[in-house]
Design an enzyme around this catalytic site. Structure first.
Site, PDB file in Angstrom:
ATOM      1  N   GLY A  22       0.838  -1.197   0.000  1.00 19.29           N
ATOM      2  CA  GLY A  22       0.000   0.000   0.000  1.00 19.29           C
ATOM      3  C   GLY A  22       0.867   1.238   0.000  1.00 19.29           C
ATOM      4  O   GLY A  22       2.018   1.187   0.459  1.00 19.29           O
ATOM      5  N   GLN A  34       3.072  10.123   1.173  1.00 28.12           N
ATOM      6  CA  GLN A  34       4.386   9.456   1.254  1.00 28.12           C
ATOM      7  C   GLN A  34       5.283   9.781   0.067  1.00 28.12           C
ATOM      8  O   GLN A  34       6.493   9.544   0.125  1.00 28.12           O
ATOM      9  CB  GLN A  34       4.210   7.932   1.347  1.00 28.12           C
ATOM     10  N   CYS A  40       6.477   0.353   7.717  1.00 26.06           N
ATOM     11  CA  CYS A  40       6.009   1.417   6.825  1.00 26.06           C
ATOM     12  C   CYS A  40       7.121   1.748   5.843  1.00 26.06           C
ATOM     13  O   CYS A  40       8.297   1.798   6.231  1.00 26.06           O
ATOM     14  CB  CYS A  40       5.614   2.649   7.633  1.00 26.06           C
ATOM     15  N   LEU A  41       6.740   1.990   4.611  1.00 25.72           N
ATOM     16  CA  LEU A  41       7.710   2.381   3.578  1.00 25.72           C
ATOM     17  C   LEU A  41       8.398   3.696   3.941  1.00 25.72           C
ATOM     18  O   LEU A  41       9.475   3.979   3.436  1.00 25.72           O
ATOM     19  CB  LEU A  41       7.000   2.523   2.228  1.00 25.72           C
ATOM     20  N   HIS A  61      -4.188   1.484   7.472  1.00 29.41           N
ATOM     21  CA  HIS A  61      -2.819   2.022   7.552  1.00 29.41           C
ATOM     22  C   HIS A  61      -2.664   3.161   6.527  1.00 29.41           C
ATOM     23  O   HIS A  61      -2.095   4.207   6.844  1.00 29.41           O
ATOM     24  CB  HIS A  61      -1.814   0.890   7.307  1.00 29.41           C
ATOM     25  N   GLU A  62      -3.190   2.947   5.311  1.00 26.72           N
ATOM     26  CA  GLU A  62      -3.046   3.971   4.258  1.00 26.72           C
ATOM     27  C   GLU A  62      -3.909   5.195   4.541  1.00 26.72           C
ATOM     28  O   GLU A  62      -3.450   6.325   4.360  1.00 26.72           O
ATOM     29  CB  GLU A  62      -3.371   3.378   2.872  1.00 26.72           C
ATOM     30  N   HIS A 119      -2.388   7.648   6.857  1.00 29.65           N
ATOM     31  CA  HIS A 119      -1.405   8.586   6.288  1.00 29.65           C
ATOM     32  C   HIS A 119      -2.072   9.864   5.783  1.00 29.65           C
ATOM     33  O   HIS A 119      -1.449  10.924   5.777  1.00 29.65           O
ATOM     34  CB  HIS A 119      -0.628   7.933   5.139  1.00 29.65           C
TER      35      HIS A 119
HETATM   36  C1  UDB Z   1       4.208  -2.172   3.320  1.00 31.42           C
HETATM   37  N1  UDB Z   1       5.050  -4.351   3.101  1.00 31.42           N
HETATM   38  O1  UDB Z   1       4.202  -2.075   2.113  1.00 31.42           O
HETATM   39  F1  UDB Z   1       2.881 -10.446   3.830  1.00 31.42           F
HETATM   40  F2  UDB Z   1       4.829 -10.084  -0.409  1.00 31.42           F
HETATM   41  C2  UDB Z   1       5.068  -3.223   3.999  1.00 31.42           C
HETATM   42  C3  UDB Z   1       6.535  -2.800   4.226  1.00 31.42           C
HETATM   43  C4  UDB Z   1       6.584  -1.589   5.107  1.00 31.42           C
HETATM   44  C5  UDB Z   1       7.259  -3.938   4.893  1.00 31.42           C
HETATM   45  C6  UDB Z   1       7.227  -2.472   2.917  1.00 31.42           C
HETATM   46  C7  UDB Z   1       4.539  -5.521   3.373  1.00 31.42           C
HETATM   47  O2  UDB Z   1       3.934  -5.778   4.394  1.00 31.42           O
HETATM   48  N2  UDB Z   1       4.783  -6.400   2.343  1.00 31.42           N
HETATM   49  C8  UDB Z   1       4.447  -7.676   2.191  1.00 31.42           C
HETATM   50  C9  UDB Z   1       3.803  -8.414   3.157  1.00 31.42           C
HETATM   51  C10 UDB Z   1       3.513  -9.730   2.907  1.00 31.42           C
HETATM   52  C11 UDB Z   1       3.854 -10.308   1.715  1.00 31.42           C
HETATM   53  C12 UDB Z   1       4.502  -9.536   0.758  1.00 31.42           C
HETATM   54  C13 UDB Z   1       4.802  -8.237   0.989  1.00 31.42           C
HETATM   55  N3  UDB Z   1       3.446  -1.333   4.047  1.00 31.42           N
HETATM   56  C14 UDB Z   1       2.742  -0.290   3.330  1.00 31.42           C
HETATM   57  C15 UDB Z   1       3.018   1.090   3.816  1.00 31.42           C
HETATM   58  O3  UDB Z   1       3.957   1.443   4.502  1.00 31.42           O
HETATM   59  N4  UDB Z   1       2.128   1.946   3.409  1.00 31.42           N
HETATM   60  O4  UDB Z   1       2.107   3.212   3.811  1.00 31.42           O
HETATM   61  C16 UDB Z   1       3.203  -1.469   5.466  1.00 31.42           C
HETATM   62  C17 UDB Z   1       2.054  -2.439   5.753  1.00 31.42           C
HETATM   63  C18 UDB Z   1       1.975  -2.708   7.266  1.00 31.42           C
HETATM   64  C19 UDB Z   1       0.554  -3.041   7.548  1.00 31.42           C
HETATM   65  C20 UDB Z   1      -0.253  -2.578   6.410  1.00 31.42           C
HETATM   66  C21 UDB Z   1       0.677  -1.923   5.433  1.00 31.42           C
HETATM   67 ZN    ZN Z   2       2.883   3.478   5.778  1.00 35.87          ZN
END
Ligand code: UDB
Ligand code: ZN
Length: 183
Positions: free
Chosen positions: A60, A65, A109-110, A152-153, A156
Site C-alpha cells: 500500500g 508518502q 512502513c515504507l 494504515h493507508e 497517512h
Molecule cells: C508495506 N510491506 O508495504 F505479507 F509479499 C510493507 C513494508 C513496510 C514492509 C514495505 C509488506 O507488508 N509487504 C508484504 C507483506 C507480505 C507479503 C509480501 C509483501 N506497508 C505499506 C506502507 O507502509 N504503506 O504506507 C506497510 C504495511 C503494514 C501493515 C499494512 C501496510
Molecule cells: Zn505506511
C-alpha cells in the site's frame, strides 16, 4: 517511475499533515500520480524490478508518502486467493466494527526505516466509500488483512503513523477481545 528516492521518511512534516480532498472528477494530473503509485506497488512485487531498482516490496502507498498532500491511496496484494488492487480517491471510513484486530508480526512502513515492535490494534471490519481510478463510486467492505492495509493507508491521509496506535507501557498489549491476524 517511482523509486524509494521518491518516498519521504519519518521526520518530514508532510507525513504529519491532514491531506486535502481531491477535486472530482479527478484531474488528469491526479490520475497520473495515482497510477504511478499503483505501478510502484506492482513493480516492487516483481522480483526483477525489485532487484534492479532496489524497491521495498509494498502492499500500500498513500500520496503524502511521495510528498503529494492529497487524499489518494493505492493498495495491491492478494489475500485468501483474491486480488485487492485499487487506486482510490478520497477514501472514507463510513463505519467500522468495535472489535479490533492486529497483525501478529506488527506493522512497518515504507516511510519508516527502523523496526518498531508492537501490536497495532485496528477495527477488524471497515466499510469504505471512495472513487476509483476509473471514476466509479466504490463501497468496499473489508475485513482481516485487507482492512488493516487500507486503515494504515487512510491514516497517512490524516497524518497518523502506525506506531501512534502502539500501547506505550506494553507494546504487545492486545485489547480485550481483539484478534491476531497471521500473515
Ligand atoms: C508495506 N510491506 O508495504 F505479507 F509479499 C510493507 C513494508 C513496510 C514492509 C514495505 C509488506 O507488508 N509487504 C508484504 C507483506 C507480505 C507479503 C509480501 C509483501 N506497508 C505499506 C506502507 O507502509 N504503506 O504506507 C506497510 C504495511 C503494514 C501493515 C499494512 C501496510
Ligand atoms: Zn505506511
Amino acid at each position: 517511475m517511482l523509486t524509494m528516492e521518491d518516498i519521504i521518511r519519518e521526520g518530514h512534516p508532510v507525513l504529519r499533515e491532514r491531506a486535502q480532498e481531491v477535486t472530482l472528477p479527478p484531474a488528469d494530473e491526479d490520475k497520473e500520480t495515482l497510477k504511478k503509485m499503483l505501478q510502484y506497488l506492482k513493480n516492487s512485487q516483481d522480483p526483477e524490478m525489485m532487484e534492479k531498482y532496489q524497491l521495498r516490496p509494498g502492499v500500500g502507498l498513500a500520496a503524502p508518502q511521495i510528498n503529494v498532500p492529497k487524499r489518494m491511496i493505492a493498495i495491491h496484494f492478494e489475500d485468501d486467493g483474491k486480488l485487492y488492487s485499487y487506486g482510490l480517491f478520497n477514501p472514507k471510513i463510513v463505519s467500522h466494527s468495535v472489535q479490533k484486530s492486529y497483525l501478529s508480526g506488527g506493522e512497518g512502513c515504507l516511510s519508516v526505516d527502523r523496526p518498531v515492535p508492537g501490536f497495532v490494534p485496528r477495527p477488524s471490519k471497515v466499510r469504505i466509500k471512495a472513487v476509483s481510478l476509473e471514476g466509479e463510486e466504490l463501497d468496499l467492505r473489508l475485513k482481516g488483512y485487507p482492512a488493516i492495509v487500507i486503515q494504515h493507508e487512510i491514516d497517512h491521509l490524516n497524518g497518523v503513523m502506525f506506531y501512534d496506535h502502539i500501547n506505550e507501557e506494553n507494546p504487545f498489549a492486545a485489547p480485550d477481545g481483539s484478534n491476531p491476524i497471521e500473515r
